[in-house]
Scaffold this motif. Structure first.
Motif: not given
Ligand code: NDP
Length: 394
Positions: A123-128, A142-147, A149-151
């Motif tokens: 979902a994050i990769k699809a910018k939702k 957490g590190e991967l997810i927050t990075a 989401a930022k990207e």
């Protein structure tokens, strides 16, 4: 004010958070519409929800239940198919795919455990936008997810009541650095008990939470205080904090949901009756607040608030959460996998209550540490840690 209608995907719609989210959505038909619903194996409830909310599609992850859902939604009443036009998919990959549909604005991630990680990443990769209940996602990676989401310019709105409280306290304060946060904990059903007492408790006792009605896994996590251990890690990633900026304080009344302390010493708290519908609604409606008929807190009914330090000697899981956060790398991934295995074993009467913390501690000592894990490392480490933890649960 005109608020644009949001199209929501509810992952884990048959669970405690999922069903409460649908109550919220139902109360505001002008603000929300359901685009997708997903469940693991509860076909009956998923069918009922699909007929009521008429989403674009549903996913039943358990492939053996696909025909039941498909047939039920294509059945006819006097005029039309009950699930007219609702697409039905199955399998874990399908959950990852449906969250990418163009029509979805926000994904409520309410699958329990590590199983929720891949769909949240998708979902994050699809910018939702993400309304995040599945704390294990941030605990594991957490590190991967927050990075990520930022990207992708994606906002993650916390659903967990404590993190929603911090998020609400931060409104208008994002330029002001946090000195410290206090995550409040009810203390669970065994607050004040010693190890001798805990040695003989059964799942029936542990499943009775004094203030919150939740799914089985998080209820056991609340009894061991692992839930607070997971939340400490979740807070670190959501609010970019260091270990020494996070404190846990037991507040048995569960009215103050958490507190932010700013650098001038001022403290802001968010309060309300314990009801998950409020943080769910805030995550979905942010930045707006919708008027609600939820029961209001009455000071006359609860004149005394109390606070105490958590007993981390007896409730070792909270310390293990802090230790894994400080260690970093894949330590929290190992902690989470071992906890999921141990809680499952406890719920199946295979191990005692105290063996949960012991299993996690032993798994953390045995599973290989990776300082800078990739996504594949997390997947491998989760699998390996589950095998190790299962060995300790025999
Ligand atoms: P529940 O056990 O009540 O519900 C879990 C949901 O996830 C169900 O819809 C279930 O489907 C689905 N699910 C389970 N396993 C899988 C899988 N392998 N693949 C796909 N779907 C799956 O959990 P809760 O609602 O209590 O908790 C959900 C998340 O929210 C957890 O991460 C929890 O920590 C967090 N949370 C919960 C709170 C609460 O009050 N309940 C408070 C704060 C956070 P099925 O029903 O078909 O099995």
């Amino acid at each position: 004010m005109v608020i644009r209608k949001k199209h929501v995907a509810v992952l884990g719609s048959t669970g405690s958070i999922g069903t409460q989210a649908l109550e919220v959505i139902k109360a505001y038909p002008e603000n929300f519409a359901v685009e997708a619903l997903t469940a693991n194996g509860n076909a009956d409830l998923l069918i009922q929800q699909a007929i009521e909310f008429k989403p674009n599609c549903v996913v039943i992850a358990d492939e053996s239940k696909y025909e039941i859902v498909k047939n039920a939604l294509s059945k006819h009443d006097s005029s039309a198919p009950l699930g007219a036009g609702i697409k039905v998919f199955t399998g874990n990959k399908a959950v990852e795919q449906v969250v990418q549909m163009n029509s979805i604005d926000i994904v409520l991630a309410a699958i329990v455990g590590y199983a929720g990680l891949a769909s949240t990443i998708s979902a994050i990769k699809a910018k939702k936008s993400i309304a995040l209940a599945n704390k294990e996602t941030l605990v594991v990676a957490g590190e991967l997810i927050t990075a990520l989401a930022k990207e992708n310019g994606v906002n993650i709105y916390p659903v967990d009541s404590e993190h929603s409280a911090i998020f609400q306290c931060m409104a208008g304060e994002w330029e002001n650095p946090i000195e410290k946060i206090y995550l409040t904990a009810s203390g669970g059903p065994f607050r004040g008990k010693d190890k001798k007492f805990l040695a003989s408790v059964k799942k029936e006792h542990a499943l009775k939470h004094p203030n919150w009605d939740m799914g089985a896994k998080i209820t056991i996590d609340s009894a061991t205080l692992m839930n607070k251990g997971l939340e400490v890690i979740e807070a670190k990633w959501l609010f970019n904090l260091k270990a020494e900026q996070i404190e846990v304080i037991v507040h048995p009344q569960s009215i103050i949901h958490s507190i932010v302390q700013f650098k001038d010493g001022s403290m802001k708290a968010q309060m309300g009756l314990p009801d998950m519908k409020l943080p769910i609604q805030y995550a979905l409606s942010y930045p707006n607040r919708l008027s609600s008929s939820f029961e209001r807190f009455d000071f006359a009914n609860c004149p005394n608030f109390s606070f105490e330090k958590p007993d981390t000697e007896t409730f070792r899981c909270l310390s293990l959460g802090f230790e894994a956060m400080r260690k970093g790398g894949n330590a929290a991934c190992i902690l989470n996998a071992a906890n999921e295995v141990a809680v499952n074993a406890f719920l199946n009467d295979k191990i005692s209550f105290l063996k949960i913390a012991e299993t996690i501690e032993n798994t953390l000592a045995k599973a290989p540490f990776i300082a800078k894990p990739s996504y594949d490392d997390y997947v491998h480490s989760d699998k390996e840690s589950r095998m190790i933890a299962s060995g300790f649960c025999k």
